[in-house]
Write a protein that holds these residues in place. Structure first.
Motif, PDB file in Angstrom:
ATOM      1  N   ILE A 125       0.945   8.904  -5.051  1.00 29.64           N
ATOM      2  CA  ILE A 125       0.896   7.472  -4.761  1.00 29.64           C
ATOM      3  C   ILE A 125       1.444   7.204  -3.359  1.00 29.64           C
ATOM      4  O   ILE A 125       0.894   6.393  -2.614  1.00 29.64           O
ATOM      5  N   GLY A 126       2.493   7.904  -2.994  1.00 25.99           N
ATOM      6  CA  GLY A 126       3.004   7.778  -1.628  1.00 25.99           C
ATOM      7  C   GLY A 126       1.938   8.139  -0.603  1.00 25.99           C
ATOM      8  O   GLY A 126       1.794   7.459   0.416  1.00 25.99           O
ATOM      9  N   ASP A 127       1.164   9.179  -0.877  1.00 22.29           N
ATOM     10  CA  ASP A 127       0.072   9.557   0.017  1.00 22.29           C
ATOM     11  C   ASP A 127      -0.977   8.451   0.088  1.00 22.29           C
ATOM     12  O   ASP A 127      -1.493   8.142   1.161  1.00 22.29           O
ATOM     13  N   GLU A 128      -1.280   7.842  -1.056  1.00 23.32           N
ATOM     14  CA  GLU A 128      -2.271   6.759  -1.071  1.00 23.32           C
ATOM     15  C   GLU A 128      -1.793   5.545  -0.274  1.00 23.32           C
ATOM     16  O   GLU A 128      -2.600   4.831   0.311  1.00 23.32           O
ATOM     17  N   PHE A 129      -0.497   5.332  -0.253  1.00 30.92           N
ATOM     18  CA  PHE A 129       0.057   4.226   0.532  1.00 30.92           C
ATOM     19  C   PHE A 129       0.186   4.590   2.014  1.00 30.92           C
ATOM     20  O   PHE A 129       0.468   3.738   2.841  1.00 30.92           O
ATOM     21  N   GLY A 130       0.018   5.874   2.339  1.00 26.50           N
ATOM     22  CA  GLY A 130       0.155   6.311   3.724  1.00 26.50           C
ATOM     23  C   GLY A 130       1.595   6.484   4.149  1.00 26.50           C
ATOM     24  O   GLY A 130       1.932   6.326   5.326  1.00 26.50           O
ATOM     25  N   LEU A 131       2.431   6.853   3.210  1.00 26.96           N
ATOM     26  CA  LEU A 131       3.854   7.025   3.482  1.00 26.96           C
ATOM     27  C   LEU A 131       4.075   8.050   4.583  1.00 26.96           C
ATOM     28  O   LEU A 131       3.432   9.092   4.611  1.00 26.96           O
ATOM     29  N   THR A 132       5.010   7.741   5.472  1.00 25.66           N
ATOM     30  CA  THR A 132       5.386   8.694   6.508  1.00 25.66           C
ATOM     31  C   THR A 132       6.756   9.299   6.223  1.00 25.66           C
ATOM     32  O   THR A 132       7.153  10.249   6.885  1.00 25.66           O
ATOM     33  N   GLY A 133       7.458   8.744   5.264  1.00 31.52           N
ATOM     34  CA  GLY A 133       8.781   9.226   4.879  1.00 31.52           C
ATOM     35  C   GLY A 133       9.433   8.210   3.969  1.00 31.52           C
ATOM     36  O   GLY A 133       8.796   7.255   3.548  1.00 31.52           O
ATOM     37  N   VAL A 134      10.673   8.429   3.655  1.00 28.23           N
ATOM     38  CA  VAL A 134      11.424   7.456   2.859  1.00 28.23           C
ATOM     39  C   VAL A 134      12.675   7.075   3.639  1.00 28.23           C
ATOM     40  O   VAL A 134      13.180   7.883   4.404  1.00 28.23           O
ATOM     41  N   PRO A 135      13.136   5.875   3.510  1.00 24.96           N
ATOM     42  CA  PRO A 135      12.569   4.799   2.707  1.00 24.96           C
ATOM     43  C   PRO A 135      11.431   4.092   3.426  1.00 24.96           C
ATOM     44  O   PRO A 135      11.386   4.050   4.657  1.00 24.96           O
ATOM     45  N   GLU A 136      10.523   3.556   2.631  1.00 28.26           N
ATOM     46  CA  GLU A 136       9.487   2.655   3.124  1.00 28.26           C
ATOM     47  C   GLU A 136       9.306   1.561   2.092  1.00 28.26           C
ATOM     48  O   GLU A 136       9.352   1.822   0.888  1.00 28.26           O
ATOM     49  N   THR A 137       9.103   0.337   2.577  1.00 27.39           N
ATOM     50  CA  THR A 137       8.997  -0.824   1.708  1.00 27.39           C
ATOM     51  C   THR A 137       7.719  -1.583   2.036  1.00 27.39           C
ATOM     52  O   THR A 137       7.375  -1.755   3.205  1.00 27.39           O
ATOM     53  N   PHE A 138       7.044  -2.022   0.974  1.00 30.29           N
ATOM     54  CA  PHE A 138       5.800  -2.772   1.101  1.00 30.29           C
ATOM     55  C   PHE A 138       5.983  -4.106   0.390  1.00 30.29           C
ATOM     56  O   PHE A 138       6.364  -4.139  -0.774  1.00 30.29           O
ATOM     57  N   VAL A 139       5.715  -5.198   1.102  1.00 26.39           N
ATOM     58  CA  VAL A 139       5.764  -6.527   0.507  1.00 26.39           C
ATOM     59  C   VAL A 139       4.314  -6.957   0.289  1.00 26.39           C
ATOM     60  O   VAL A 139       3.508  -6.954   1.227  1.00 26.39           O
ATOM     61  N   VAL A 140       3.999  -7.309  -0.963  1.00 26.77           N
ATOM     62  CA  VAL A 140       2.628  -7.568  -1.389  1.00 26.77           C
ATOM     63  C   VAL A 140       2.535  -8.990  -1.916  1.00 26.77           C
ATOM     64  O   VAL A 140       3.428  -9.447  -2.646  1.00 26.77           O
TER      65      VAL A 140
END
Length: 170
Positions: A125-140
């Motif tokens: 799921i992180g790959d699907e979101f295009g994560l580059t590392g942690v932490p990362e936050t998405f506001v939807v």
């Protein structure tokens, strides 16, 4: 000599096949204004799972973290406080990324995290979101469209987080 050549040819063909597969199966990370990937993941604590689709109609904050991540520890209090402040208005979901379940549970207990948290042990799921590392936050927003993508800790990017929350509420 022919065995060495054949082995080398098979290796090159395999690498070429892997490259073609990778290029044709790349994830397309969420872009501001666009839809975020849906997911259904197992809860880190308790039974059941959580689906992002089940939250449609309500804004959400999705935070990818890991127990071994120092900046994740630093921002945990900010996220928990915001989840309490906006309870009933914005759904908060933690996603434990590439982590051991028991370590993730200890992280939640150590930082008094009460909002729902799910496991992404494989990192899919992180790959699907295009994560580059942690932490990362998405506001939807309530329609499942990305308002803010905050790469890095909220302790440094607090104004981005606050503006994302404001946008989600309106």
């Amino acid at each position: 000599m022919r065995i060495v050549q054949a082995t080398a040819l098979v290796a090159v063909a395999g690498l070429f096949g892997l490259l073609v597969w990778k290029l044709t199966h790349q994830s397309h990370p969420a872009k501001v204004g666009g839809p975020v990937p849906n997911f259904t993941l197992k809860k880190l604590e308790g039974d059941g799972s959580i689906s992002l689709a089940s939250l449609r109609g309500r804004p959400a904050v999705i935070n990818f973290f890991a127990s071994w991540c120092g900046p994740c520890k630093a921002e945990a209090k900010i996220l928990e406080s915001a989840s309490q402040q906006y309870r009933g208005k914005i759904a908060f979901i933690g996603i434990d990324y590439h982590d051991v379940t028991s370590d993730g549970r200890r992280f939640l207990a150590a930082h008094d995290i009460t909002f729902p948290t799910v496991q992404d042990g494989s990192g899919k799921i992180g790959d699907e979101f295009g994560l580059t590392g942690v932490p990362e936050t998405f506001v939807v927003n309530a329609q499942g469209r990305l308002l803010k993508h905050i790469a890095g800790t909220l302790t440094v990017n607090r104004s981005l987080f606050d503006s994302g929350i404001e946008a989600a509420l309106h």
